[in-house]
Scaffold this active site. Structure first.
Site, short mmCIF file in Angstrom:
data_model
loop_
_atom_site.label_atom_id
_atom_site.label_comp_id
_atom_site.label_asym_id
_atom_site.label_seq_id
_atom_site.Cartn_x
_atom_site.Cartn_y
_atom_site.Cartn_z
N TYR A 136 0.84 -1.21 0.00
CA TYR A 136 0.00 0.00 0.00
C TYR A 136 0.87 1.26 0.00
O TYR A 136 0.56 2.25 -0.66
CB TYR A 136 -0.94 0.00 1.21
CG TYR A 136 -1.73 1.29 1.36
CD1 TYR A 136 -2.58 1.74 0.35
CD2 TYR A 136 -1.61 2.07 2.51
CE1 TYR A 136 -3.29 2.94 0.48
CE2 TYR A 136 -2.32 3.26 2.65
CZ TYR A 136 -3.15 3.68 1.63
OH TYR A 136 -3.85 4.86 1.76
N ARG A 165 -11.54 13.41 1.94
CA ARG A 165 -12.53 12.55 2.61
C ARG A 165 -13.82 12.40 1.82
O ARG A 165 -14.57 11.45 2.03
CB ARG A 165 -12.82 13.09 4.01
CG ARG A 165 -11.60 13.12 4.92
CD ARG A 165 -11.01 11.73 5.12
NE ARG A 165 -9.80 11.76 5.97
CZ ARG A 165 -9.07 10.69 6.24
NH1 ARG A 165 -9.39 9.52 5.73
NH2 ARG A 165 -8.01 10.80 6.99
N ARG A 198 1.31 6.67 -6.85
CA ARG A 198 0.14 7.54 -7.10
C ARG A 198 0.56 9.00 -6.99
O ARG A 198 0.24 9.81 -7.87
CB ARG A 198 -0.96 7.23 -6.08
CG ARG A 198 -2.10 8.26 -6.11
CD ARG A 198 -3.30 7.84 -5.30
NE ARG A 198 -3.03 7.57 -3.89
CZ ARG A 198 -3.96 7.19 -3.01
NH1 ARG A 198 -5.21 7.03 -3.40
NH2 ARG A 198 -3.65 6.94 -1.75
N GLU A 241 -14.09 -1.04 6.16
CA GLU A 241 -13.99 0.31 5.59
C GLU A 241 -15.24 0.53 4.75
O GLU A 241 -15.69 -0.38 4.05
CB GLU A 241 -12.72 0.41 4.73
CG GLU A 241 -12.56 1.75 4.03
CD GLU A 241 -11.24 1.84 3.25
OE1 GLU A 241 -10.18 1.45 3.80
OE2 GLU A 241 -11.29 2.28 2.09
C1 3EB Z 1 -7.86 6.02 5.81
O1 3EB Z 1 -8.75 6.78 6.18
C2 3EB Z 1 -8.28 4.62 5.46
O2 3EB Z 1 -5.33 5.60 -0.09
O3 3EB Z 1 -6.91 6.25 -1.43
C3 3EB Z 1 -9.39 5.34 2.77
C4 3EB Z 1 -9.73 5.96 1.57
C5 3EB Z 1 -8.11 4.85 2.94
C6 3EB Z 1 -8.79 6.11 0.55
C7 3EB Z 1 -6.51 5.83 -0.32
C8 3EB Z 1 -7.17 5.00 1.92
C9 3EB Z 1 -7.50 5.63 0.73
O4 3EB Z 1 -6.68 6.33 5.75
C10 3EB Z 1 -7.72 4.14 4.19
#
Ligand code: 3EB
Length: 356
Positions: free
Chosen positions: A162, A237, A169, A344
């Site tokens: 990841y 978010r 990215r 999630e």
């Molecule tokens: C977080 O809040 C949980 O790497 O694009 C959530 C949404 C999460 C998107 C991303 C990762 C991603 O960190 C993980």
């Protein structure tokens, strides 16, 4: 009541429904992503429209694996095309695209001279191709990205996959002159599938710039400290996008994180409760940023990624207590990008959703 642009909608379909009906949708279907436990040669061919199979089983309520096709529709007429591995469909307002890249293609000894890992190169290449297509077709605004990465929690080349993905990215954003922090970073999800190529799909628009939403209960992901990897993840978010005369809400993958820390480690109901608190906070922020929209949490469409299929029953009970018995929730068996997270949840609102 939320005004809806009736021509922009999504649907979740069984493989049978997709097979029966996809021909009549030619020209209005932007593209499809197929979440499945099946091998990819067992799946139908997908007209001209994008059709990305992801090795990620949908789960019914007792944890049985199924196939679920997520399709996006618009008024049309939709124009289809392809640039190498990147397939797209667009009308005048919206662009849908999906790209699948085999990491093996990025693993040659010559490629390794740059010190990057194959996954990192694949991610950079996917994002570079997507942004280049958006520039070419003149869809400047990303509404949302979805990322599916096999073995997301495995460590190789000295770094969790990841975290390698995050590096690639971010390099893709930088290479195409996109900001990696602040109010234009798009919403996203990044979760682990069981096998297969790196898959990225997205929605982009031509209209008004989407509004990026942050959650005051959480540190912005693009400001996460270095303990979560050498490069912070590039996502906001949520985003609120105006499509036609309606506002659409696209909430990123949301988990049991407060500040930047995972909370309720090992506690499935606790993680669900905290996640719902985060979703509530995001909806509240979205309604402050777009007061004409007034999104309602219970009316959203949810996609829940579940690390252990056997937890679905408990997660579903906890969720329906909070979102209502008739909440629309699709469950998928996925690895979450932090080892300590068990669930999630992402959500969309402001557009019709059909369950066929
Ligand atoms: C977080 O809040 C949980 O790497 O694009 C959530 C949404 C999460 C998107 C991303 C990762 C991603 O960190 C993980």
């Amino acid at each position: 009541m939320i005004a809806v642009a009736s021509d922009f909608r999504s649907a979740y379909l069984s493989l049978e429904a997709f097979g029966k009906q996809s021909a009549q949708w030619r020209g209005s279907m932007l593209g499809t992503v197929c979440f499945t436990p099946l091998t990819h040669d067992a799946l139908p061919d997908a007209l001209d429209a994008p059709f990305a199979p992801v090795s990620m089983p949908a789960l019914d309520i007792d944890g049985t694996a199924e196939t679920s096709c997520e399709a996006w529709f618009t008024a049309g007429p939709v124009v289809y095309g392809r640039r190498d591995s990147l397939y797209f469909g667009h009308d005048a307002d919206l662009l849908f695209g999906s790209i699948q890249l085999d990491e093996a293609t990025f693993a040659s000894p010559e490629a390794a001279a740059d010190g990057k890992t194959p996954l990192q190169r694949a991610a950079e290449s996917a994002y570079t191709a997507i942004f280049a297509l958006m520039d070419e077709l003149r869809f400047p605004h990303v509404l949302r990205f979805w990322n599916y990465i096999s073995d997301i929690n495995a460590e190789c080349h000295g770094l969790e996959r990841y975290r390698q993905f995050n590096m690639g990215r971010q390099d893709g954003f930088i290479r195409r002159g996109r900001q990696t922090a602040g109010s234009v970073v798009p919403a996203a999800s990044a979760v682990g599938c069981d096998a297969g190529p790196l898959t990225v799909y997205f929605l982009a628009g031509r209209g008004a710039k989407p509004i990026a939403i942050e959650n005051p209960r959480q540190v912005s992901a693009y400001h996460y400290p270095a303990q979560y990897g050498p490069r912070a993840p590039t996502f906001s978010r949520a985003s609120v996008a105006r499509i036609g005369d309606a506002d659409m809400l696209l909430i990123s993958g949301t988990a049991s994180i407060v500040g930047h820390q995972s909370v309720h480690v090992g506690d499935v109901p606790g993680q669900v409760r905290e996640t719902v608190e985060n979703l509530k906070a995001i909806v509240h922020q979205a309604n402050l940023a777009a007061p004409q929209a007034q999104f309602v949490l219970e009316d959203l469409c949810f996609k829940a990624y579940v690390r252990n299929a056997s937890d679905v029953t408990v997660i579903d009970r906890e969720l329906r207590q909070r979102l209502g018995a008739s909440a629309r929730i699709l469950y998928l068996r996925a690895d979450i990008c932090r080892q300590d997270l068990l669930v999630e949840i992402e959500a969309t609102g402001g557009h019709p959703l059909d369950l066929l």
